[in-house]
Design a protein around this motif. Structure first.
Motif, PDB file in Angstrom:
ATOM      1  N   PRO A 176       0.897  -1.051   0.200  1.00  0.00           N
ATOM      2  CA  PRO A 176       0.162  -0.069  -0.032  1.00  0.00           C
ATOM      3  C   PRO A 176       0.797   1.395   0.057  1.00  0.00           C
ATOM      4  O   PRO A 176       0.536   2.289  -0.747  1.00  0.00           O
ATOM      5  N   LEU A 177       1.920   1.467   0.779  1.00  0.00           N
ATOM      6  CA  LEU A 177       2.718   2.548   0.935  1.00  0.00           C
ATOM      7  C   LEU A 177       3.627   2.608  -0.658  1.00  0.00           C
ATOM      8  O   LEU A 177       3.664   3.943  -0.716  1.00  0.00           O
ATOM      9  N   LEU A 178       3.856   1.808  -1.220  1.00  0.00           N
ATOM     10  CA  LEU A 178       4.684   1.895  -2.409  1.00  0.00           C
ATOM     11  C   LEU A 178       3.711   2.361  -3.535  1.00  0.00           C
ATOM     12  O   LEU A 178       3.972   3.250  -4.427  1.00  0.00           O
ATOM     13  N   VAL A 179       2.647   2.098  -3.331  1.00  0.00           N
ATOM     14  CA  VAL A 179       1.390   2.589  -4.284  1.00  0.00           C
ATOM     15  C   VAL A 179       1.320   3.847  -4.056  1.00  0.00           C
ATOM     16  O   VAL A 179       1.082   4.758  -5.123  1.00  0.00           O
ATOM     17  N   GLU A 180       1.225   4.331  -2.869  1.00  0.00           N
ATOM     18  CA  GLU A 180       1.081   5.816  -2.470  1.00  0.00           C
ATOM     19  C   GLU A 180       2.141   6.630  -2.717  1.00  0.00           C
ATOM     20  O   GLU A 180       1.963   7.739  -3.336  1.00  0.00           O
ATOM     21  N   ALA A 181       3.135   5.988  -2.806  1.00  0.00           N
ATOM     22  CA  ALA A 181       4.563   6.945  -3.253  1.00  0.00           C
ATOM     23  C   ALA A 181       4.312   7.336  -4.909  1.00  0.00           C
ATOM     24  O   ALA A 181       4.778   8.278  -4.962  1.00  0.00           O
ATOM     25  N   TYR A 182       4.154   6.381  -5.556  1.00  0.00           N
ATOM     26  CA  TYR A 182       4.334   6.424  -6.930  1.00  0.00           C
ATOM     27  C   TYR A 182       2.933   7.177  -7.108  1.00  0.00           C
ATOM     28  O   TYR A 182       2.890   8.062  -8.425  1.00  0.00           O
ATOM     29  N   ALA A 183       1.845   7.220  -6.684  1.00  0.00           N
ATOM     30  CA  ALA A 183       0.570   7.909  -6.880  1.00  0.00           C
ATOM     31  C   ALA A 183       0.957   9.538  -6.422  1.00  0.00           C
ATOM     32  O   ALA A 183       0.634  10.463  -7.357  1.00  0.00           O
ATOM     33  N   ALA A 184       1.828   9.690  -5.392  1.00  0.00           N
ATOM     34  CA  ALA A 184       2.207  10.941  -5.204  1.00  0.00           C
ATOM     35  C   ALA A 184       3.215  11.599  -6.237  1.00  0.00           C
ATOM     36  O   ALA A 184       3.299  12.679  -6.363  1.00  0.00           O
ATOM     37  N   TRP A 185       3.660  10.858  -7.078  1.00  0.00           N
ATOM     38  CA  TRP A 185       4.618  11.228  -8.191  1.00  0.00           C
ATOM     39  C   TRP A 185       3.895  11.160  -9.560  1.00  0.00           C
ATOM     40  O   TRP A 185       4.437  11.673 -10.517  1.00  0.00           O
TER      41      TRP A 185
END
Length: 338
Positions: A176-185
């Protein structure tokens, strides 16, 4: 995968053969699975562990590289069930079991400086004292964590700013957090099992993915991508675990043997990694001269750092007080090696 066992030569004297068989009757075969090939970092670590155990005991260690027993989720289930005695798996895949382990995907948390990074993994209270308790709750004995190399992005077009990732379908682990990181970019995070990634890049189902340099080279990801970008946002981390019931059931001497083998392999793998990233990127360039390899400058990284700042807040929302304690301790540990 090879099942390596000790054999007794027919030319041995009968007495010596009987003595050897008597010893082997008390020996155990330990099964150890990991997420990479035998020649990749996890495989090199596992091989050193195996060598130490077999040189210092009558036990044998059978290694199961990636794909032998299924995907990452499969080998974790087998380790928890006691089918496997040891498993090496990234905290990225254990995020569902241990949410706090997602801390390793907070961008720009870990240092880029190799010496500081290695010292952090050697001395971190969060890693060596706090995480073992969390893993134990899931039936796992956390034996060690170690870094595998700086993570770089592979894409079809150059990436100089987060805007260059806008709507790019980017493969991520089911974290989930990796998903959030790339969504933030600005990317479109696309969870996908590793076994499907090469084909998905080849057919355009996805346009990007991330991994350490050695893995990009060994898996030939460069064949189906045009650009490698290293924004300095992370270093791939992995964890070696044992089934807790198995480990707790070992005699004290065998527990000490396992810990010694873990430490010996840990020291070896850190030394093995020195210069590995640069060497791997050079090999990729040799294999594909028109490959673009971009190491972002501090100035170019700034927008990525700013965009990713919200990911830390998301981590704290996901993990609550337990996550805050882990993150605070990791920051203190990192400050201690600065």
């Amino acid at each position: 995968m090879r099942n390596i066992s000790k054999t007794i030569s027919r030319s041995l004297m009968a007495g010596a053969a009987l003595a050897a068989m008597s010893l082997s009757a008390h020996a155990d075969e330990w099964r150890y699975a990991f997420e990479e090939a035998l020649t990749e970092v996890q495989g090199v670590y596992a091989t050193k562990f195996k060598e130490y155990i077999e040189e210092n005991s009558d036990h044998t260690v059978t290694l199961f590289p990636f794909g032998t027993l299924g995907e990452s989720a499969d080998i974790m289930e087998q380790a928890q069930a006691g089918i496997l005695q040891f498993v090496d798996q990234s905290p990225g895949f254990t995020g569902a079991l241990i949410p706090e382990a997602q801390v390793f995907f907070v961008p720009y948390l870990l240092p880029q400086n190799e010496e500081k990074l290695f010292e952090f993994f050697r001395t971190s209270k969060a890693i060596n004292e706090m995480f073992p308790e969390l893993y134990a709750e899931q039936g796992l004995e956390l034996l060690t964590m170690f870094p595998e190399g700086e993570v770089c992005l592979t894409t079809q077009e150059p990436v100089k700013t987060p805007a260059d990732l806008n709507e790019v379908k980017f493969r991520v682990m089911t974290n989930p957090l990796l998903v959030e990181a790339y969504a933030a970019w600005g990317a479109t995070p696309t969870p996908l099992p590793w076994g499907e990634v090469y084909g998905a890049l080849q057919t355009g189902i996805i346009q990007g993915q991330e991994n350490p340099g050695f893995f990009l080279e060994s898996t030939k990801m460069y064949e189906v991508t045009n650009v490698i970008t290293c924004p300095g946002h992370n270093n791939f981390t992995t964890a070696v675990m044992a089934n807790k019931d198995f480990f707790d059931g070992l005699e004290a001497a065998d527990q000490e043997l396992v810990q010694s083998a873990i430490q010996s392999a840990f020291d070896y793998i850190l030394d093995y990694q020195k210069g590995l990233q640069e060497e791997s990127l050079e090999k990729i360039k040799e294999a594909k001269p028109d490959m673009q390899i971009n190491i972002l400058t501090d100035e170019e990284r700034q927008p990525f750092m700013e965009a990713a700042a919200e990911v830390e807040a998301t981590f704290l929302e996901m993990t609550g007080e337990g996550g805050k304690k882990i993150l605070d301790q990791m920051k203190a540990d990192l400050e201690a090696v600065d």
